[in-house]
Design a protein around this motif. Structure first.
Motif, PDB file in Angstrom:
ATOM      1  N   SER A 197       0.837  -1.187   0.000  1.00  0.00           N
ATOM      2  CA  SER A 197       0.000   0.000   0.000  1.00  0.00           C
ATOM      3  C   SER A 197       0.882   1.250   0.000  1.00  0.00           C
ATOM      4  N   GLY A 198       0.413   2.281  -0.704  1.00  0.00           N
ATOM      5  CA  GLY A 198       1.117   3.549  -0.698  1.00  0.00           C
ATOM      6  C   GLY A 198       2.208   3.696  -1.729  1.00  0.00           C
ATOM      7  N   VAL A 199       2.392   2.695  -2.610  1.00  0.00           N
ATOM      8  CA  VAL A 199       3.464   2.793  -3.606  1.00  0.00           C
ATOM      9  C   VAL A 199       2.985   3.417  -4.912  1.00  0.00           C
ATOM     10  N   GLY A 200       1.690   3.684  -5.013  1.00  0.00           N
ATOM     11  CA  GLY A 200       1.182   4.340  -6.211  1.00  0.00           C
ATOM     12  C   GLY A 200       0.471   3.437  -7.184  1.00  0.00           C
ATOM     13  N   LYS A 201      -0.004   2.257  -6.734  1.00  0.00           N
ATOM     14  CA  LYS A 201      -0.701   1.350  -7.646  1.00  0.00           C
ATOM     15  C   LYS A 201      -1.984   1.981  -8.179  1.00  0.00           C
ATOM     16  N   SER A 202      -2.779   2.562  -7.277  1.00  0.00           N
ATOM     17  CA  SER A 202      -4.037   3.169  -7.708  1.00  0.00           C
ATOM     18  C   SER A 202      -3.793   4.337  -8.656  1.00  0.00           C
ATOM     19  N   THR A 203      -2.763   5.125  -8.374  1.00  0.00           N
ATOM     20  CA  THR A 203      -2.420   6.231  -9.264  1.00  0.00           C
ATOM     21  C   THR A 203      -2.027   5.709 -10.639  1.00  0.00           C
ATOM     22  N   LEU A 204      -1.282   4.611 -10.655  1.00  0.00           N
ATOM     23  CA  LEU A 204      -0.859   4.023 -11.921  1.00  0.00           C
ATOM     24  C   LEU A 204      -2.055   3.468 -12.686  1.00  0.00           C
ATOM     25  N   VAL A 205      -2.991   2.846 -11.975  1.00  0.00           N
ATOM     26  CA  VAL A 205      -4.215   2.352 -12.610  1.00  0.00           C
ATOM     27  C   VAL A 205      -4.952   3.503 -13.287  1.00  0.00           C
TER      28      VAL A 205
END
Length: 339
Positions: A197-205
């Motif tokens: 969590s917090g590594v930017g997965k959602s942002t990348l999606v």
């Protein structure tokens, strides 16, 4: 939320001869559909026309994974059959013997970490092992590359983990992220994102799918002292990448144990496993025996001693956590080895 595919035909959703060959002549009237999300009591799927809610004979959804291909009655949307998986990413939780399905039929596993305190060699190795075991191609994605002076040092360290391992450094919020990852996002190709969590997965999606702001996944802040973030993705889901393939996002995994992954470990540590046949003794532990090719490589400087120690630790954990089958024929019992 699954957005409508931009390409017509099942091929744009990952359908291939691997799945088509499993459909029997008597099943020709059934409709192939891909699982887009799995919830406790329902399953949502997608076909060339868009999202569909599947009807299940019972409410048990534990045997389904996001990315599965299934056959359904085209009139009632009733589930009939799940097709054999080409690849499957799964993990064994700390408690219990059964393995938890994460995603299925993944061509490329994007292992997302960031250029800060989250970058952890031991954790990356565990993800690589799981990708190798799943049969998916691993790619490490380094996010927050714009926040450090030299992202190259992180790339070099990550590339050393496995032979021919692609490592891409990106700013997850930038439009360039899509171009950098395009080699693995072709039409019909499926990628999955894993990481803390917090590594930017959602942002990348959000950057890859180009979702409108009201459909975008929530993103969270991270604590500066340890780079840990909140879980902003709470369920696995399938998304269509405009002009490309499909993406499966997953919640952050706090702890990743290795179990039933012998082949995955051997692939990750191929530099060690390829030396083993050169040892004097067939059952060499590569710790103290004379004529050990692995220890000779460490002494010569061609193999790092800490890499051998991590390999030994992972092999031991895999052995101890992998259940063995015993008991009378027809009444087998799975239990963990004890040493």
């Amino acid at each position: 939320m699954t957005n409508t595919p931009l390409h017509s035909g099942l091929e744009s959703l990952g359908w291939s001869s691997f799945f088509a060959d499993q459909v029997k002549p008597s099943e020709a009237d059934l409709a192939p559909r891909r699982v887009a999300s799995v919830h406790r009591g329902r399953i949502e799927a997608i076909d060339a026309t868009g999202p569909i809610k599947l009807e299940l004979p019972d409410a048990n959804t534990a045997d389904f994974a996001v990315g599965d291909w299934i056959l359904a009655d085209p009139l009632s949307d009733m589930f009939v059959k799940r097709l054999e998986r080409k690849t499957v990413f799964q993990r064994r939780p700390e408690v219990g013997r059964s393995r938890q399905l994460v995603a299925a039929n993944i061509d490329t596993l994007l292992i997302v970490t960031s250029c800060n305190a989250d970058f952890n060699i031991e954790r990356l190795e565990r993800y690589l092992i799981m990708a190798n075991e799943a049969g998916s191609k691993p790619v490490i994605v380094l996010t927050k590359a714009d926040t450090v002076d030299d992202a190259g040092q992180f790339q070099v360290e990550a590339q050393s983990l496995q032979r021919d391992l692609p490592v891409i450094a990106v700013n997850a919020r930038s439009a360039d992220a899509r171009a950098l990852l395009s080699p693995w996002c072709g039409v019909g190709q499926t990628i999955a994102l894993v990481g803390s969590s917090g590594v930017g997965k959602s942002t990348l999606v959000n950057s890859l799918t180009g979702l409108e702001s009201h459909l975008q996944q929530k993103t969270g802040t991270i604590r500066e002292y340890d780079a840990q973030g909140r879980h902003t993705t709470t369920a696995r889901s399938l998304h269509v990448i405009p002009g490309g393939g499909l993406m499966i996002d997953t919640p952050g995994i706090r702890t990743l144990f290795v179990s039933d992954v012998t082949d995955g470990i051997e692939t990750l540590f191929s530099d060690i496993t390829e030396l083993a046949p050169l040892c004097r003794f067939r059952d060499c532990t590569h710790a103290h025996e004379p004529g050990c090719a692995v220890q000779a490589a460490v002494k010569s400087g061609t193999l790092a001693a800490d890499r051998v120690e991590r390999w030994r630790s992972l092999v031991s954990e895999n052995r101890d956590r992998t259940p063995v089958v015993s008991g009378p024929r027809g009444n087998k019992i799975a239990h963990k080895k004890k040493y």
